[in-house]
Write an enzyme that holds these catalytic residues in place. Structure first.
Site, PDB file in Angstrom:
ATOM      1  N   GLY A 130       1.149   0.714   3.654  1.00  0.00           N
ATOM      2  CA  GLY A 130       1.401  -0.521   4.386  1.00  0.00           C
ATOM      3  C   GLY A 130       2.624  -0.368   5.268  1.00  0.00           C
ATOM      4  CD  GLU A 140       2.919   0.797  12.497  1.00  0.00           C
ATOM      5  OE1 GLU A 140       3.477  -0.040  11.763  1.00  0.00           O
ATOM      6  OE2 GLU A 140       2.177   1.681  12.060  1.00  0.00           O
ATOM      7  N   PRO A 151      -5.998  -5.026  -3.203  1.00  0.00           N
ATOM      8  CG  PRO A 151      -8.099  -6.036  -2.940  1.00  0.00           C
ATOM      9  CD  PRO A 151      -7.055  -5.704  -3.971  1.00  0.00           C
ATOM     10  CB  ALA A 152      -4.979  -6.036   2.700  1.00  0.00           C
ATOM     11  CD  GLU A 191       0.701   8.487   2.657  1.00  0.00           C
ATOM     12  OE1 GLU A 191       0.974   8.594   3.870  1.00  0.00           O
ATOM     13  OE2 GLU A 191       0.644   9.465   1.898  1.00  0.00           O
ATOM     14  CG  LEU A 192       6.117   3.569   3.954  1.00  0.00           C
ATOM     15  CD1 LEU A 192       7.616   3.489   3.786  1.00  0.00           C
ATOM     16  CD2 LEU A 192       5.420   2.477   3.155  1.00  0.00           C
ATOM     17  NE  ARG A 212      -4.734   8.020   2.732  1.00  0.00           N
ATOM     18  CZ  ARG A 212      -4.154   7.868   3.924  1.00  0.00           C
ATOM     19  NH1 ARG A 212      -4.696   8.412   4.996  1.00  0.00           N
ATOM     20  NH2 ARG A 212      -3.064   7.173   4.058  1.00  0.00           N
ATOM     21  CD1 TRP A 222      -3.672  -5.969   7.094  1.00  0.00           C
ATOM     22  CD2 TRP A 222      -5.041  -5.191   8.689  1.00  0.00           C
ATOM     23  NE1 TRP A 222      -2.938  -5.801   8.239  1.00  0.00           N
ATOM     24  CE2 TRP A 222      -3.752  -5.337   9.237  1.00  0.00           C
ATOM     25  CE3 TRP A 222      -6.075  -4.731   9.508  1.00  0.00           C
ATOM     26  CZ2 TRP A 222      -3.467  -5.023  10.575  1.00  0.00           C
ATOM     27  CZ3 TRP A 222      -5.792  -4.413  10.832  1.00  0.00           C
ATOM     28  CH2 TRP A 222      -4.498  -4.568  11.347  1.00  0.00           C
ATOM     29  CG  ASN A 223      -4.898  -0.019   8.676  1.00  0.00           C
ATOM     30  OD1 ASN A 223      -4.872   0.052   7.448  1.00  0.00           O
ATOM     31  ND2 ASN A 223      -4.215   0.794   9.445  1.00  0.00           N
TER      32      ASN A 223
HETATM   33  P1  NAD Z   1       1.707  -4.862   4.868  1.00  0.00           P
HETATM   34  O1  NAD Z   1       2.893  -4.047   4.485  1.00  0.00           O
HETATM   35  O2  NAD Z   1       1.920  -6.227   5.375  1.00  0.00           O
HETATM   36  O3  NAD Z   1       0.729  -5.022   3.625  1.00  0.00           O
HETATM   37  C1  NAD Z   1       0.204  -3.910   2.936  1.00  0.00           C
HETATM   38  C2  NAD Z   1      -0.194  -4.343   1.553  1.00  0.00           C
HETATM   39  O4  NAD Z   1       0.976  -4.731   0.847  1.00  0.00           O
HETATM   40  C3  NAD Z   1      -1.130  -5.535   1.493  1.00  0.00           C
HETATM   41  O5  NAD Z   1      -2.011  -5.357   0.408  1.00  0.00           O
HETATM   42  C4  NAD Z   1      -0.192  -6.698   1.212  1.00  0.00           C
HETATM   43  O6  NAD Z   1      -0.805  -7.754   0.524  1.00  0.00           O
HETATM   44  C5  NAD Z   1       0.810  -6.017   0.314  1.00  0.00           C
HETATM   45  N1  NAD Z   1       2.117  -6.657   0.268  1.00  0.00           N
HETATM   46  C6  NAD Z   1       2.776  -7.293   1.263  1.00  0.00           C
HETATM   47  N2  NAD Z   1       3.981  -7.715   0.809  1.00  0.00           N
HETATM   48  C7  NAD Z   1       4.070  -7.327  -0.483  1.00  0.00           C
HETATM   49  C8  NAD Z   1       5.070  -7.453  -1.492  1.00  0.00           C
HETATM   50  N3  NAD Z   1       6.241  -8.043  -1.256  1.00  0.00           N
HETATM   51  N4  NAD Z   1       4.819  -6.942  -2.710  1.00  0.00           N
HETATM   52  C9  NAD Z   1       3.662  -6.312  -2.964  1.00  0.00           C
HETATM   53  N5  NAD Z   1       2.679  -6.151  -2.057  1.00  0.00           N
HETATM   54  C10 NAD Z   1       2.889  -6.648  -0.829  1.00  0.00           C
HETATM   55  O7  NAD Z   1       0.889  -3.954   5.885  1.00  0.00           O
HETATM   56  P2  NAD Z   1      -0.499  -4.284   6.597  1.00  0.00           P
HETATM   57  O8  NAD Z   1      -0.223  -5.199   7.729  1.00  0.00           O
HETATM   58  O9  NAD Z   1      -1.545  -4.650   5.602  1.00  0.00           O
HETATM   59  O10 NAD Z   1      -0.893  -2.841   7.141  1.00  0.00           O
HETATM   60  C11 NAD Z   1      -0.423  -2.329   8.319  1.00  0.00           C
HETATM   61  C12 NAD Z   1       0.716  -1.357   8.053  1.00  0.00           C
HETATM   62  O11 NAD Z   1       0.244  -0.323   7.197  1.00  0.00           O
HETATM   63  C13 NAD Z   1       1.175  -0.653   9.306  1.00  0.00           C
HETATM   64  O12 NAD Z   1       2.583  -0.557   9.292  1.00  0.00           O
HETATM   65  C14 NAD Z   1       0.546   0.721   9.180  1.00  0.00           C
HETATM   66  O13 NAD Z   1       1.208   1.749   9.874  1.00  0.00           O
HETATM   67  C15 NAD Z   1       0.603   0.949   7.719  1.00  0.00           C
HETATM   68  N6  NAD Z   1      -0.371   1.950   7.318  1.00  0.00           N
HETATM   69  C16 NAD Z   1       0.099   3.175   6.949  1.00  0.00           C
HETATM   70  C17 NAD Z   1      -0.798   4.166   6.607  1.00  0.00           C
HETATM   71  C18 NAD Z   1      -0.300   5.516   6.202  1.00  0.00           C
HETATM   72  O14 NAD Z   1      -1.075   6.250   5.604  1.00  0.00           O
HETATM   73  N7  NAD Z   1       0.931   5.888   6.492  1.00  0.00           N
HETATM   74  C19 NAD Z   1      -2.168   3.907   6.630  1.00  0.00           C
HETATM   75  C20 NAD Z   1      -2.616   2.639   7.011  1.00  0.00           C
HETATM   76  C21 NAD Z   1      -1.695   1.664   7.346  1.00  0.00           C
END
Ligand code: NAD
Length: 494
Positions: A245, A398, A192-193, A267-268, A176, A167-168
Site C-alpha cells: 500500500g 506518486e 483486503p482493501a 511493498e510501498l 503474491r 485495491w489496485n
Molecule cells: P493504502 O495505503 O491507502 O491502503 C492499502 C491497504 O492498507 C488497504 O487495505 C487499506 O485498507 C489498508 N490500510 C489503510 N490504513 C490502514 C491502517 N492505518 N492500518 C491498517 N491498514 C490500513 O493504499 P491504496 O490506496 O490501497 O493503494 C495504493 C498504494 O499502494 C500506492 O501507494 C501504491 O504504490 C502502493 N502499491 C505498492 C505496491 C508494491 O508492490 N510496492 C503494489 C501495489 C500498490
C-alpha cells in the site's frame, strides 16, 4: 481519445456473478454474514453500489487471528508436497474460473477486461510458482570451524501472518502474499482493501475448494482498517505483517509492528523514472511508455511517474506518445474496445486535476487531455504534459493515474540525478541501445528493480520490491518464500 457511453445497467451475467460472491467474513473455514454494518462496494465506472458485504469489527479480527493461530501447528506440519498440491489445485481452479475473476475485478476496480484477464494470469502465476517452491525449502549443514560439532541450519514457517492488500491489483496482491505464506507453512489473516474486497472473497472460496484446511486462510474486509488492524498487530500470537500500500500507511504499520517485534514486508509507493536516451529505439520506448504509464489506468506502484527524455528526441517522443494517447478509448472496462477505465474514486479524480493544475501553473504545457469528463463514474482523460518544471508536485508525488509528465535532460549525469531525486526507489526504466550505458544506469539508478528497454518488469519468478521509501523485503522469485520462513540453527556436538 474517445469516451464511450457508460452502460449503467448491470448485465445478466454481471448480476449472476455478483449474486454468487460470498458476502461474509471468512473465519475458520466458515462464512459469517452477521447482522453488522455493511461495506458498500461501488463500480467506479458508474459510481453505483454493486454489492454490500459484511464489515469486520476489531473482535472479528481477533477471532480471525484465533482461527489462524489454532490452525498454525497442523499446517506447519503438513507435508510440503501436500501444501504444494493444494496450491497447484488453486492455480488450476483459477484458470477454470478465469472469466469470473476477470469480470469481477473489472466491476469493482474498473480496469479493462483484457487487463483484468492479464491480472488473472499474473496473479495465478504466484500460485504455480510457490507450489513449486514449497518442496524446495532447504537448509545446510557442515562441520563447525573448531571441528567439534555439526552446525545444522534449517528453515521454519514464521507463524501466523497478517496480510494487508491494496485495491489496485485485487487478485495479484493477494496471491503474491497468500501463496508464499501457505507454501512456507504459515496460516494467514487477510485484510483486503475496502474498495475492492470482492475478489479476495471469491478467492477465499476458491482456496477452500482447492483443499486449504479451515483456519489456514481467513478474510476480514473492513471499513475501519486501523481499528481492526491495531489489536491484531499487537497480539503476541502474530509473527509477521506483510503490507502492500502507500508509504505513509506503511510507516505507521512499521512503527506498530516494532512494538511486537514482528517480521515485516513492506511493498510501498513508487515514483518510477522513465529515462529515454538519444540513442534509444523510439518505437520501443513509446511502446514501453504506454505499458509503464497507462497499464491499470496508471494506478500501479510500478507506473512510470517521471518521463526524463533527452532534449534531442523529446519533441519526437512527445509527438508519438500523444498520438497513441489520443487513440485510447475511455469507458467502462467491460465494454468492447475500451482501453482506459475509470479511476478508483472521486478523490483520485480530484488529485489528477490538482496535479495538472499545479504543473500548468508552474509552466507546463498540456498536449492532450488534462481534465475530468462530465458524466457518471470516476474518469479522467489520459493526459500528456511537457515542460514540467522542477518543484512541481507531479514530479514529487506518486501520480497514480493516467498522466504522462515529461521533463528533459542533456547529459547522462543529469539523467541519473533526475532519476534519483525522489524519496522512492521501487523501479526505473531506461531506454538506450548502448549496452555499456544501460549497465551504468542499472548500477546508478537507486531502485529495487530496473527495466532495460522494456516498460514491464513484473514476473512471479522475479524478486519484486523496492529500496528507500518504497519498502522492505521482496515478493516472488526465490526470495519470496523467505519472507515467511525463519532460520533456525542447531549445534550437534561430536
Ligand atoms: P493504502 O495505503 O491507502 O491502503 C492499502 C491497504 O492498507 C488497504 O487495505 C487499506 O485498507 C489498508 N490500510 C489503510 N490504513 C490502514 C491502517 N492505518 N492500518 C491498517 N491498514 C490500513 O493504499 P491504496 O490506496 O490501497 O493503494 C495504493 C498504494 O499502494 C500506492 O501507494 C501504491 O504504490 C502502493 N502499491 C505498492 C505496491 C508494491 O508492490 N510496492 C503494489 C501495489 C500498490
Amino acid at each position: 481519445m474517445t469516451i464511450t457511453d457508460t452502460t449503467t445497467e448491470l448485465s445478466t451475467r454481471e448480476t449472476d456473478l455478483l449474486a454468487r460472491i460470498p458476502d461474509g467474513l471468512f473465519i475458520g473455514g466458515r462464512w459469517e454474514a452477521g447482522t453488522r454494518e455493511r461495506i458498500a462496494v461501488q463500480d467506479p465506472a458508474t459510481g453505483r453500489v454493486i454489492k454490500r458485504i459484511a464489515n469486520a469489527t476489531p473482535e472479528d479480527g481477533i477471532r480471525a487471528l484465533d482461527a489462524a493461530a489454532a490452525a498454525a501447528d497442523e499446517w506447519a506440519a503438513t507435508a510440503p508436497r501436500v501444501r504444494a498440491e493444494i496450491l497447484r489445485r488453486a492455480f488450476d481452479l483459477l484458470q477454470e474460473r478465469r472469466a469470473d475473476f476477470a469480470l469481477l475485478m473489472t466491476l469493482e476496480m474498473g480496469k479493462p477486461l483484457a487487463e483484468a484477464n492479464g491480472e488473472v494470469t499474473y496473479g495465478g502465476e504466484f500460485l504455480r510458482w510457490f507450489s513449486e517452491e514449497a518442496v524446495r525449502i532447504s537448509g545446510r549443514f557442515g562441520q563447525n570451524p573448531e571441528g567439534t560439532g555439526t552446525m545444522v541450519v534449517s528453515q521454519r514457517p514464521v507463524g501466523p501472518c497478517y496480510l494487508i492488500t491494496p485495491w489496485n491489483f485485487p487478485l495479484a496482491m493477494a496471491t503474491r502474499k497468500i501463496a508464499p505464506a501457505l507454501a512456507a507453512g504459515c496460516t494467514v489473516v487477510v485484510k483486503p482493501a475496502e474498495l475492492t474486497p470482492l475478489t479476495t472473497l471469491l478467492f477465499a472460496q476458491l482456496l477452500a475448494d482447492a483443499g486449504v484446511p479451515d483456519g489456514v486462510v481467513n478474510v476480514i474486509p473492513t471499513s475501519t482498517a486501523r481499528t481492526v488492524s491495531e489489536p491484531i498487530i499487537a497480539d503476541p500470537r502474530l509473527r509477521k505483517l506483510s503490507f502492500t500500500g502507500s508509504t505513509p500507511v506503511g510507516r505507521s504499520l512499521l512503527a506498530q509492528a516494532g512494538q511486537n517485534v514482528l517480521r515485516t514486508s513492506m511493498e510501498l509507493g513508487g515514483n518510477a523514472p522513465f529515462v529515454v536516451f538519444e540513442d534509444a529505439d523510439l518505437d520501443k520506448a513509446v511502446e514501453g511508455a504506454m505499458l509503464a504509464k497507462f497499464r491499470n489506468i496508471g494506478q500501479a506502484c510500478t507506473a512510470a511517474n517521471r518521463f526524463i527524455v533527452h532534449e534531442s528526441v523529446a519533441e519526437e517522443f512527445a509527438r508519438r506518445v500523444t498520438e497513441k494517447v489520443q487513440a485510447f478509448q475511455v469507458g467502462r472496462g467491460t465494454d468492447d474496445g475500451v482501453t482506459i477505465g475509470p479511476l478508483i474514486d472521486d478523490r483520485a479524480v480530484a488529485s489528477m486535476t490538482a496535479l495538472v493544475t499545479d504543473a500548468v501553473d508552474r509552466g507546463a504545457r498540456v498536449l492532450t487531455g488534462g481534465t475530468a469528463p462530465e458524466g457518471d463514474g470516476f474518469f479522467f482523460e489520459p493526459t500528456v504534459i511537457v515542460d514540467v518544471q522542477p518543484g512541481s508536485d507531479i514530479l514529487r508525488e506518486e501520480i497514480f493515474g493516467p498522466i504522462l509528465a515529461m521533463t528533459t535532460f542533456s547529459t547522462e549525469d543529469e539523467a541519473v540525478a533526475a532519476a534519483n531525486s525522489t524519496e522512492y526507489g521501487l523501479v526505473g526504466y531506461v531506454f538506450t541501445q548502448d549496452l555499456a550505458r544501460g549497465q551504468r544506469m542499472i548500477d546508478r539508478v537507486d531502485t529495487g528493480m530496473m527495466g532495460l528497454n522494456t516498460g514491464l518488469v513484473s514476473n512471479a519468478a522475479a524478486p519484486f520490491g523496492g529500496v528507500k521509501q518504497s519498502g522492505l523485503g521482496r515478493e516472488g522469485g526465490l526470495e519470496g518464500i523467505h519472507e515467511y520462513l525463519s532460520t533456525k540453527y542447531t549445534l550437534i556436538p561430536g
